[in-house]
Scaffold this active site. Structure first.
Site, PDB file in Angstrom:
ATOM      1  N   GLU A 151      45.745  25.279  25.877  1.00 62.45           N
ATOM      2  CA  GLU A 151      46.074  27.257  26.374  1.00 62.45           C
ATOM      3  C   GLU A 151      47.241  27.718  26.447  1.00 62.45           C
ATOM      4  O   GLU A 151      46.806  26.878  28.350  1.00 62.45           O
ATOM      5  CB  GLU A 151      44.972  28.334  26.172  1.00 62.45           C
TER       6      GLU A 151
ATOM      7  N   LYS B  87      47.458  35.236  20.558  1.00 60.67           N
ATOM      8  CA  LYS B  87      45.809  35.384  21.023  1.00 60.67           C
ATOM      9  C   LYS B  87      45.666  37.010  20.781  1.00 60.67           C
ATOM     10  O   LYS B  87      46.311  38.163  21.294  1.00 60.67           O
ATOM     11  CB  LYS B  87      45.883  35.075  22.332  1.00 60.67           C
TER      12      LYS B  87
ATOM     13  N   CYS C 142      41.799  30.422  22.420  1.00 65.86           N
ATOM     14  CA  CYS C 142      40.598  30.210  23.379  1.00 65.86           C
ATOM     15  C   CYS C 142      39.658  31.482  23.042  1.00 65.86           C
ATOM     16  O   CYS C 142      37.883  31.232  22.209  1.00 65.86           O
ATOM     17  CB  CYS C 142      40.743  30.529  25.141  1.00 65.86           C
TER      18      CYS C 142
ATOM     19  N   SER D 236      39.099  26.512  29.286  1.00 69.45           N
ATOM     20  CA  SER D 236      37.646  27.502  29.718  1.00 69.45           C
ATOM     21  C   SER D 236      38.461  26.463  30.977  1.00 69.45           C
ATOM     22  O   SER D 236      36.646  25.399  31.260  1.00 69.45           O
ATOM     23  CB  SER D 236      36.685  26.717  28.568  1.00 69.45           C
TER      24      SER D 236
ATOM     25  N   ASP E 272      26.170  19.867  55.544  1.00 72.26           N
ATOM     26  CA  ASP E 272      27.651  21.109  55.393  1.00 72.26           C
ATOM     27  C   ASP E 272      28.589  20.398  55.464  1.00 72.26           C
ATOM     28  O   ASP E 272      28.978  19.485  53.920  1.00 72.26           O
ATOM     29  CB  ASP E 272      27.340  22.501  55.486  1.00 72.26           C
TER      30      ASP E 272
ATOM     31  N   ASN F 207      29.863  32.168  69.066  1.00 69.79           N
ATOM     32  CA  ASN F 207      31.009  31.974  68.388  1.00 69.79           C
ATOM     33  C   ASN F 207      32.119  31.729  68.869  1.00 69.79           C
ATOM     34  O   ASN F 207      32.770  30.634  67.936  1.00 69.79           O
ATOM     35  CB  ASN F 207      31.122  33.916  67.984  1.00 69.79           C
TER      36      ASN F 207
ATOM     37  N   GLU G 289      25.108  30.789  53.497  1.00 71.03           N
ATOM     38  CA  GLU G 289      25.675  31.620  54.711  1.00 71.03           C
ATOM     39  C   GLU G 289      26.985  32.248  54.445  1.00 71.03           C
ATOM     40  O   GLU G 289      26.811  33.197  55.334  1.00 71.03           O
ATOM     41  CB  GLU G 289      26.297  30.091  55.462  1.00 71.03           C
TER      42      GLU G 289
END
Length: 540
Positions: A45, A113, A149, A175, A292, A369, A398
């Site tokens: 597509e 489409k 699709c 997709s 992480d 921070n 998080e």
């Protein structure tokens, strides 16, 4: 005498907006298909523009460039049929998501489409008008229907193909992957082949495109919905499929991996394509000794090669010796460039400047921070100097509740694991270590901590991750409310707190980097909540 039909499937990683480059790849594959004896070659597509082109579709010069490439494709269509996806602007100024079939230098059909997806990550109604007919073309004594699709997810286009006597269906797709998609697709293909009473060829694009990952996994199913051919996930492929008397001859099948492997491969492809298609020479990230950043580093090294990755440990007085040891051990195991830059001198300098303005205010998360923001400045400076993209390391749990620092650990250009709940982070770390042991075992088994305060662990500020992740899945991905989530077994106080934190931190997420979508519903293009809203306040 048997009727034979040979169809070439070109599962390609097209670059959005690279119209002439995509066209060149298409023409090369056409020549390859001709040499292989194909009667028809199928592309995905919007293959000429790549998918999704988004507001590039609003540029007047886009269609001019697309039409020039279509002329080249037509010239290459001698002795075989070429089916390619592209946008089409008609004489009334309406734009369509279209497919053209070319044969012997001529366009033999243009189809549009019919069913435009306008949900989750899709907003095709913003750009396209709807088609209203199903095209059926003759190819080597077959009547072949062409659908795009979303069309195969609805009964009307299939019924139209059946009424026109189609004995084969070709579906051009873009997709995107998520961890639930494969079963959904197979169910649709089974239903489609049963309704049509004929085989279905499903051709999907592959590659990373900003937040989306396209996994390929193109398939051919017979009239009973049984898979006869499977192309691989997360890699380009070219395959010739043979039909004899309308029945696909069974060929190579590349079955999908287990779920954790699929997700990991999706993330690797996404990082590789984001970095490669945008021209970055490499990647840099902060390596904390935690789970992480450990997973993010492994993905980055697997995606682009260890020689292009730089990991930086930036310890402070609260950084444990375990974190220092584990970060160094992982960097050595992967073979990436590794640097250690303590941040205490910089933190002291900031505090010297800020103390008069803070007066007698007590310490709070401001000081925590500040540590994260100093690290962000250092990493962005390295990114700026080297040209390498900074990869952020925050996970979905998080980001949902705001357990991250704006302009600190959220700094960066690509958020590799932003759609992974914390428990999935652990699962993928274990999966990666089964391939080869690169993440120290202590990183996986120790209690997670931001190490921004003495003896800090995440569970001081958050519910246990098994609780948190389930609440977030229900609220974020399933749109369940307080009553439904409590009925599922959660404490009402936990539910209200998590919902409140998720709602008030939308402003943070809106300023964060994009990252790959792998769950059924991700923050960003997939879940678009207003920042300023009173809707959820009754639930707090």
């Amino acid at each position: 005498m048997s009727k034979t039909l040979n169809i070439a499937l070109a599962q390609r990683n097209f670059v959005v907006g690279h119209i002439e480059g995509n066209g060149s790849l298409i023409c090369q594959d056409i020549e390859r298909a001709r040499e292989a004896g194909a009667d028809l070659i199928l592309f995905s597509e919007l293959s000429i523009t790549g998918y999704p082109p988004e507001d590039l579709l609003l540029r007047p010069d886009l269609i001019t460039r697309v039409d020039a490439v279509l002329d080249q494709v037509a010239q290459h269509s001698q002795d075989l049929t070429v089916v390619v996806g592209h946008p089409y602007l008609d004489e009334h100024g309406e734009l369509f998501n279209s497919a053209s079939a070319f044969k012997d230098g001529q366009r033999i059909v243009l189809t549009h489409k019919q069913k435009l997806p306008n949900y989750r990550v899709f907003d095709e109604e913003r750009y396209f008008a709807r088609g209203d007919t199903t095209a059926v073309i003759p190819v080597a004594d077959h009547r072949v229907a062409l659908l795009i699709c979303e069309d195969i997810w609805h009964p009307e286009p299939i019924a139209s193909a059946r009424e026109q006597g189609a004995d084969l269906l070709l579906s051009l797709n873009a997709s995107p992957f998520d961890m639930t998609k494969l079963d959904e697709r197979l169910n649709v293909l089974e239903a489609c082949s049963a309704e049509l009473g004929a085989p279905v060829v499903y051709l999907n694009q592959v590659g990373g495109q900003d937040e989306l990952v396209f996994d390929g996994h193109s398939m051919v199913v017979d009239a009973h919905g049984r898979i006869c051919h499977e192309l691989p996930q997360f890699e380009e492929a070219f395959r010739l499929v043979r039909f004899v008397d309308g029945v696909p001859v069974a060929g190579e099948r590349v079955a999908p991996s287990l779920e954790d492997a699929q997700i990991y491969n999706a993330l690797v492809m996404s990082v590789r394509d984001y970095i490669g298609k945008n021209g970055f020479p490499g990647a840099v990230l902060g390596l904390s000794g935690g789970i992480d950043s450990a997973l993010t580093l492994a993905i980055a090294a697997d995606a682009i090669g260890a020689e292009k990755v730089q990991a930086v440990m930036m310890p402070y007085r609260y950084t444990s010796s375990m974190s220092l040891e584990d970060a160094e051990a992982q960097a050595k195991a992967l073979g990436v460039e590794y640097d250690v830059t303590p941040i205490e001198p910089m933190f002291d300098g900031f505090m010297t400047a800020l103390t008069p303005m803070f007066a007698n205010a007590a310490k709070d998360t401001t000081e925590e921070n500040l540590q994260a923001r100093i690290r962000g400045v250092l990493l962005m400076a390295l990114s700026n100097k080297t040209g390498r993209i900074l990869l952020t390391t925050g996970n979905k749990s998080e980001l949902a509740v705001g357990y991250c620092t704006l302009y600190g650990d959220m700094c960066g250009g690509f958020a590799v694991i932003k759609d992974l709940p914390k428990q999935l982070v652990y699962r993928l770390a274990c999966y990666r270590n089964r391939l080869s042991s690169v993440i120290p075992e202590r990183v996986i088994t120790r209690p997670p901590s931001a190490e921004l305060a003495p003896d800090q662990v995440d569970q001081d500020s958050l519910p246990p991750y098994d609780v948190l992740d389930d609440i977030l899945e229900r609220y974020v991905e399933r749109d369940q409310g307080v009553a439904e989530i409590v009925a599922a077994g959660h404490q009402e106080a936990d539910v209200r707190r998590v919902i409140r934190l998720t709602d008030i931190n939308e402003y943070k997420r809106r300023q964060g980097a994009v990252g790959p979508r792998v769950t059924p519903r991700a923050f960003g293009k997939d879940r678009r909540y207003p920042i300023t809203s009173g809707f959820g306040k009754a639930n707090w």
